[in-house]
Design an enzyme around this catalytic site. Structure first.
Site, mmCIF file in Angstrom:
data_model
loop_
_atom_site.group_PDB
_atom_site.id
_atom_site.type_symbol
_atom_site.label_atom_id
_atom_site.label_comp_id
_atom_site.label_asym_id
_atom_site.label_seq_id
_atom_site.Cartn_x
_atom_site.Cartn_y
_atom_site.Cartn_z
ATOM 1 N N SER A 134 0.634 -1.185 0.287
ATOM 2 C CA SER A 134 0.205 -0.040 -0.525
ATOM 3 C C SER A 134 0.678 1.417 0.373
ATOM 4 C CB SER A 134 -0.630 -0.174 0.956
ATOM 5 O OG SER A 134 -1.604 0.865 1.320
ATOM 6 N N TYR A 180 -2.432 5.637 -3.909
ATOM 7 C CA TYR A 180 -2.944 7.196 -3.422
ATOM 8 C C TYR A 180 -3.253 8.131 -4.116
ATOM 9 C CZ TYR A 180 -5.403 3.772 -0.244
ATOM 10 O OH TYR A 180 -6.990 2.657 0.872
ATOM 11 N N THR A 206 -6.051 3.080 -6.393
ATOM 12 C CA THR A 206 -7.367 2.752 -5.662
ATOM 13 C C THR A 206 -8.248 4.043 -6.200
ATOM 14 O OG1 THR A 206 -6.494 1.872 -4.140
ATOM 15 C CG2 THR A 206 -8.110 2.561 -3.222
ATOM 16 N N LYS A 225 -9.080 -0.563 -8.624
ATOM 17 C CA LYS A 225 -9.558 -1.120 -7.943
ATOM 18 C C LYS A 225 -10.428 0.323 -7.120
ATOM 19 C CE LYS A 225 -8.181 -2.473 -3.218
ATOM 20 N NZ LYS A 225 -8.282 -1.666 -2.685
ATOM 21 N N HIS A 279 -13.824 -1.318 -0.932
ATOM 22 C CA HIS A 279 -13.163 -1.249 -0.037
ATOM 23 C C HIS A 279 -12.364 -2.364 1.298
ATOM 24 C CE1 HIS A 279 -9.145 1.814 0.100
ATOM 25 N NE2 HIS A 279 -9.117 1.278 1.133
HETATM 26 C C1 LIG Z 1 -6.964 -2.886 7.085
HETATM 27 C C2 LIG Z 1 -6.748 -2.991 6.047
HETATM 28 C C3 LIG Z 1 -6.104 -1.865 5.710
HETATM 29 C C4 LIG Z 1 -7.031 -1.296 4.244
HETATM 30 N N1 LIG Z 1 -5.933 -0.313 3.187
HETATM 31 C C5 LIG Z 1 -5.667 -0.081 2.294
HETATM 32 C C6 LIG Z 1 -5.297 0.815 1.125
HETATM 33 O O1 LIG Z 1 -3.866 1.286 2.355
HETATM 34 N N2 LIG Z 1 -4.839 0.985 -0.116
HETATM 35 C C7 LIG Z 1 -6.380 0.108 -0.589
HETATM 36 O O2 LIG Z 1 -6.594 0.086 -1.734
HETATM 37 N N3 LIG Z 1 -7.191 -0.655 0.219
HETATM 38 C C8 LIG Z 1 -7.010 -0.830 0.973
HETATM 39 N N4 LIG Z 1 -7.914 -1.281 2.413
HETATM 40 C C9 LIG Z 1 -8.797 -2.498 1.001
HETATM 41 C C10 LIG Z 1 -7.847 -3.613 0.473
HETATM 42 O O3 LIG Z 1 -7.280 -3.693 -0.467
HETATM 43 C C11 LIG Z 1 -9.451 -4.633 0.392
HETATM 44 O O4 LIG Z 1 -10.027 -4.106 -0.587
HETATM 45 C C12 LIG Z 1 -10.364 -5.222 1.181
HETATM 46 O O5 LIG Z 1 -9.269 -5.586 1.907
HETATM 47 C C13 LIG Z 1 -11.364 -6.156 0.500
HETATM 48 O O6 LIG Z 1 -11.488 -6.524 1.703
HETATM 49 P P1 LIG Z 1 -11.225 -8.112 2.739
HETATM 50 O O7 LIG Z 1 -11.025 -6.921 4.164
HETATM 51 O O8 LIG Z 1 -13.140 -8.544 3.248
HETATM 52 O O9 LIG Z 1 -10.911 -9.199 2.605
HETATM 53 C C14 LIG Z 1 -7.426 -1.890 3.461
HETATM 54 C C15 LIG Z 1 -8.070 -2.821 4.619
HETATM 55 C C16 LIG Z 1 -8.106 -3.242 5.848
HETATM 56 C C17 LIG Z 1 -8.576 -4.048 6.260
#
Ligand SMILES: Cc1cc2nc3c(=O)[nH]c(=O)nc-3n(C[C@H](O)[C@H](O)[C@H](O)COP(=O)(O)O)c2cc1C
Length: 404
Positions: free
Chosen positions: A133, A156, A182, A278, A302
């Protein structure tokens, strides 16, 4: 049947069933992602565990993701020779050992010391992509130096386009083959748990945070020996970057609500590798992403952390799939907790799934070994699911694997 009544009513049975529900998974008895979640919950300070768990606002979309996956029924088929079963496939042209990639997650280095490096190594040894990330603790260069195989990078887009461009160039210099852009963070959805725990922007150190950390000494000592606790990729963006409060404030101001198709085209021109867009839930957005040159569209809400009340990805997926057709790959995330969930997403038409919390629980439970465990559980569950639905190759999963 009085003796049955006597047994059911007996104190022994009552205490035996209480003991059963209290059985806590240990490392040797892990059977599923939920067990890794339980162990992570014990090992991590509550603030950071809840950071991983949280959805936005009332968590409607967070719950909808799971409910929609659970509601899909798999068609059992038994008159098929399934003695050979293949999970190998490709994601945006990259060979993978199973149709899964580790989703980008900010502050993974707060889930486990140097968490990004542990996750990247586990992904590498399991033969799946790891995506770093923008908001990671370990920087692009840290992860590149600690791992042998190129990883993906998630961007981002910041208001400071010069800095955004420098991130793209750094990812290219680190030989990242794929960039995930994203799109669903024009503003940040409020994660209520984070506000309560003082993990907002800027973070607050409350007495309860200090106690929480003191009660998890293994985590705390690990953190002392790990990277400086900051946003590794961003710390050169401003002066005083060692102050997490100031840096966090800068980050918050940098999320860009003006971000649209023109910026996607700008990124496409700058980025020579594969590009995944995304955060797509709507067919019109999918059309724009494909027209802008995306190699893949990632149907994602997300993980229920942004627009609360948005549809589950199961619900949103078919319209996006129909709009994109075979012009780009379509990937799925949000809610995946097992190999059977992966099979369902493939049956909907996904090329592969990204997993977030499923691997973060493994990471919190046991670092690299925990992430490897999460991936092997998913692979084993997918294998069993394929065998019992008459599927021999993940590349040929048909929609009729789902009953309705
Ligand atoms: C703790 C956490 C931090 C996340 N940080 C980002 C991020 O920095 N950038 C991003 O595009 N998505 C982020 N996401 C979303 C994930 O990339 C992903 O879309 C999501 O976790 C999918 O759902 P799931 O946790 O149910 O598998 C984050 C998700 C979580 C749980």
């Amino acid at each position: 049947m009085p003796f049955i009544n006597a047994i059911v009513g007996s104190k022994e049975l009552a205490s035996a069933s209480a003991a059963k529900t209290e059985t806590r998974p240990s490392w040797d008895t892990i059977a599923n992602i939920e067990d890794l979640r339980e162990i992570a919950k014990r090992r991590m300070p509550r603030t950071f565990f809840e950071y991983v768990e949280a959805g936005s606002y009332d968590e409607l979309t967070l719950r909808a993701n799971r409910e929609a996956l659970d509601a899909l029924e798999l068609r059992q088929r038994v008159m098929v020779d399934v003695s050979a079963r293949i999970q190998e496939t490709t994601i945006v042209g990259e060979p993978v050992s199973l149709p899964v990639a580790l989703a980008p997650a900010g502050l993974t280095g707060a889930v486990y010391p140097n968490g990004e490096i542990h996750a990247a190594r586990a992904a590498q040894s399991s033969g799946v992509p790891f995506c770093l990330s923008t908001m990671s603790v370990c920087s692009i260069e840290d992860v590149a130096a600690a791992t042998g195989k190129p990883f993906w990078f998630q961007l981002y887009l910041m208001k400071d386009r010069g800095f955004s461009q420098s991130l793209i160039e750094r990812a290219h210099a680190a030989q990242c083959p794929t960039l995930i852009l994203t799109m669903d963070l024009h503003v940040e959805g409020q994660r209520t748990a984070d506000v309560h725990n003082g993990l907002g922007i800027p973070p607050r150190m409350t007495l309860s945070n200090v106690m929480d950390i003191a009660m998890h000494p293994r985590w705390a000592f690990g953190m002392l020996g790990s990277k400086e606790y900051t946003f590794g990729n961003l710390k050169d963006a401003i002066k005083h970057s060692g102050n997490l409060g100031i840096l966090s404030e800068w980050v918050k101001q940098q999320f860009d609500p003006s971000f649209d198709r023109h910026d996607v085209e700008w990124v496409r021109k700058l980025w020579p590798g594969k590009l995944i867009i995304k955060g797509i839930l709507d067919p019109k957005d999918a059309e724009i992403a494909v027209a802008a040159g995306a190699d893949a569209v990632l149907v994602s809400n997300h993980g229920g952390r942004q627009l609360d009340g948005a549809p589950s990805t199961v619900e949103a997926f078919p319209a996006v799939r129909d709009a994109v057709g075979d012009r780009a790959e379509i990937l799925f995330d949000s809610g995946i907790r097992s190999g059977l969930d992966v099979l369902k997403a493939l049956a909907l038409g996904a090329q592969a799934c990204l997993i977030g919390r499923a691997y973060l629980y493994g990471l919190g439970a046991g670092g690299e070994a925990g992430v490897s465990k999460a991936l092997s559980l998913i692979s084993e569950e997918l294998d069993a699911g394929m065998a019992l639905t008459g599927v021999t190759d993940v590349k040929t999963v048909q929609r009729d694997v789902i009953v309705h």
